[in-house]
Design a protein around this motif. Structure first.
Motif, PDB file in Angstrom:
ATOM      1  N   MET A  37       0.845  -1.199   0.000  1.00 26.25           N
ATOM      2  CA  MET A  37       0.000   0.000   0.000  1.00 26.25           C
ATOM      3  C   MET A  37       0.879   1.248   0.000  1.00 26.25           C
ATOM      4  O   MET A  37       0.520   2.272   0.562  1.00 26.25           O
ATOM      5  N   GLY A  38       2.058   1.136  -0.594  1.00 20.74           N
ATOM      6  CA  GLY A  38       2.961   2.274  -0.699  1.00 20.74           C
ATOM      7  C   GLY A  38       3.769   2.560   0.545  1.00 20.74           C
ATOM      8  O   GLY A  38       4.435   3.582   0.625  1.00 20.74           O
ATOM      9  N   LEU A 126     -16.076  -1.903 -10.549  1.00 20.89           N
ATOM     10  CA  LEU A 126     -15.079  -1.381  -9.616  1.00 20.89           C
ATOM     11  C   LEU A 126     -13.742  -1.967 -10.056  1.00 20.89           C
ATOM     12  O   LEU A 126     -13.710  -3.000 -10.737  1.00 20.89           O
ATOM     13  N   VAL A 127     -12.671  -1.342  -9.664  1.00 23.63           N
ATOM     14  CA  VAL A 127     -11.357  -1.917  -9.903  1.00 23.63           C
ATOM     15  C   VAL A 127     -10.657  -2.143  -8.571  1.00 23.63           C
ATOM     16  O   VAL A 127     -11.016  -1.529  -7.562  1.00 23.63           O
ATOM     17  N   SER A 128      -9.683  -3.015  -8.589  1.00 25.73           N
ATOM     18  CA  SER A 128      -8.773  -3.189  -7.457  1.00 25.73           C
ATOM     19  C   SER A 128      -7.372  -3.035  -8.012  1.00 25.73           C
ATOM     20  O   SER A 128      -6.970  -3.765  -8.923  1.00 25.73           O
ATOM     21  N   TYR A 129      -6.654  -2.029  -7.498  1.00 24.23           N
ATOM     22  CA  TYR A 129      -5.266  -1.804  -7.886  1.00 24.23           C
ATOM     23  C   TYR A 129      -4.386  -2.581  -6.927  1.00 24.23           C
ATOM     24  O   TYR A 129      -4.642  -2.594  -5.729  1.00 24.23           O
ATOM     25  N   MET A 130      -3.338  -3.226  -7.461  1.00 24.90           N
ATOM     26  CA  MET A 130      -2.452  -3.943  -6.553  1.00 24.90           C
ATOM     27  C   MET A 130      -1.034  -4.029  -7.080  1.00 24.90           C
ATOM     28  O   MET A 130      -0.805  -4.035  -8.291  1.00 24.90           O
ATOM     29  N   ASP A 131      -0.136  -4.073  -6.144  1.00 22.51           N
ATOM     30  CA  ASP A 131       1.269  -4.274  -6.442  1.00 22.51           C
ATOM     31  C   ASP A 131       1.407  -5.652  -7.097  1.00 22.51           C
ATOM     32  O   ASP A 131       0.816  -6.622  -6.618  1.00 22.51           O
ATOM     33  N   PRO A 132       2.182  -5.778  -8.166  1.00 23.05           N
ATOM     34  CA  PRO A 132       2.340  -7.082  -8.825  1.00 23.05           C
ATOM     35  C   PRO A 132       2.870  -8.184  -7.904  1.00 23.05           C
ATOM     36  O   PRO A 132       2.609  -9.361  -8.147  1.00 23.05           O
ATOM     37  N   ALA A 133       3.576  -7.827  -6.843  1.00 21.69           N
ATOM     38  CA  ALA A 133       4.107  -8.824  -5.917  1.00 21.69           C
ATOM     39  C   ALA A 133       3.094  -9.257  -4.855  1.00 21.69           C
ATOM     40  O   ALA A 133       3.367 -10.172  -4.084  1.00 21.69           O
ATOM     41  N   ASN A 134       1.927  -8.633  -4.822  1.00 20.26           N
ATOM     42  CA  ASN A 134       0.938  -8.945  -3.789  1.00 20.26           C
ATOM     43  C   ASN A 134       0.068 -10.124  -4.243  1.00 20.26           C
ATOM     44  O   ASN A 134      -1.072  -9.964  -4.666  1.00 20.26           O
ATOM     45  N   ASP A 135       0.642 -11.310  -4.134  1.00 19.23           N
ATOM     46  CA  ASP A 135      -0.046 -12.521  -4.601  1.00 19.23           C
ATOM     47  C   ASP A 135      -1.344 -12.790  -3.855  1.00 19.23           C
ATOM     48  O   ASP A 135      -2.315 -13.264  -4.442  1.00 19.23           O
ATOM     49  N   ARG A 136      -1.391 -12.482  -2.558  1.00 23.44           N
ATOM     50  CA  ARG A 136      -2.606 -12.764  -1.780  1.00 23.44           C
ATOM     51  C   ARG A 136      -3.775 -11.921  -2.267  1.00 23.44           C
ATOM     52  O   ARG A 136      -4.895 -12.415  -2.409  1.00 23.44           O
TER      53      ARG A 136
END
Length: 169
Positions: A37-38, A126-136
């Protein structure tokens, strides 16, 4: 302004944020667990995020709700719909505190809040933004039926974007 809703599932109550939620929220945002989350964030940034989550309600008619176990009243995390200048689209996000991981709370809460948003706000997606490394988070979005949207606008170019579609007629 419409009242902030409370949403119940079989095990959970999604309720408005309270100042008593701040210590756990702040601790999470200042920890390494906020890496997707930054973060980790300093206390000023964490406070700004907390206030953002509350301010979305009067500004946009949606925001964040805390996730609470119905049986114990224990706060286990948060689910929210983010909007404003930092988000290209309305974003469905979630987190659970370390003591609550692995129990399906994020899935249960995110599905309930998504369904509320589609029914109450008339949203089509809706969208969900996520870091590419956030597999969960990626696996959770896929479990919810969201699909990758490589063409979606995003603030952070490296983010993955998963789209949740309203499948109601």
């Amino acid at each position: 302004m419409a009242p902030i809703p409370e949403i119940e599932t079989a095990r959970l109550r999604l309720r408005p944020m309270m100042i008593s939620d701040w210590p756990d929220y702040s601790a999470l945002m200042q920890s390494s667990r906020a890496q997707y989350m930054g973060g980790p964030h300093d206390i000023a940034a964490a406070w700004g995020m907390f206030c953002h989550d509350v301010a979305n309600w009067p500004l946009f008619g949606h925001g964040a709700l805390m996730i609470e176990e119905k049986d114990t009243g224990l706060c286990v995390g948060q689910v929210g719909i983010n909007h404003g200048p930092l988000f290209a689209e309305k974003e469905l996000g979630w987190f659970v505190y370390p003591h609550a991981e692995g129990r399906g709370y994020a899935f249960e809460a995110a599905c309930a809040f998504r369904d509320w948003a589609f029914a109450s706000l008339g949203l089509q997606s809706l969208v969900s933004y996520m870091d590419p490394a956030n597999d969960r988070s990626r696996r959770l979005a896929e479990r919810m039926g969201a699909v990758p949207d490589p063409d979606a606008a995003r603030t952070e170019p490296q983010d993955l974007v998963y789209r949740h579609l309203n499948k109601s007629p």
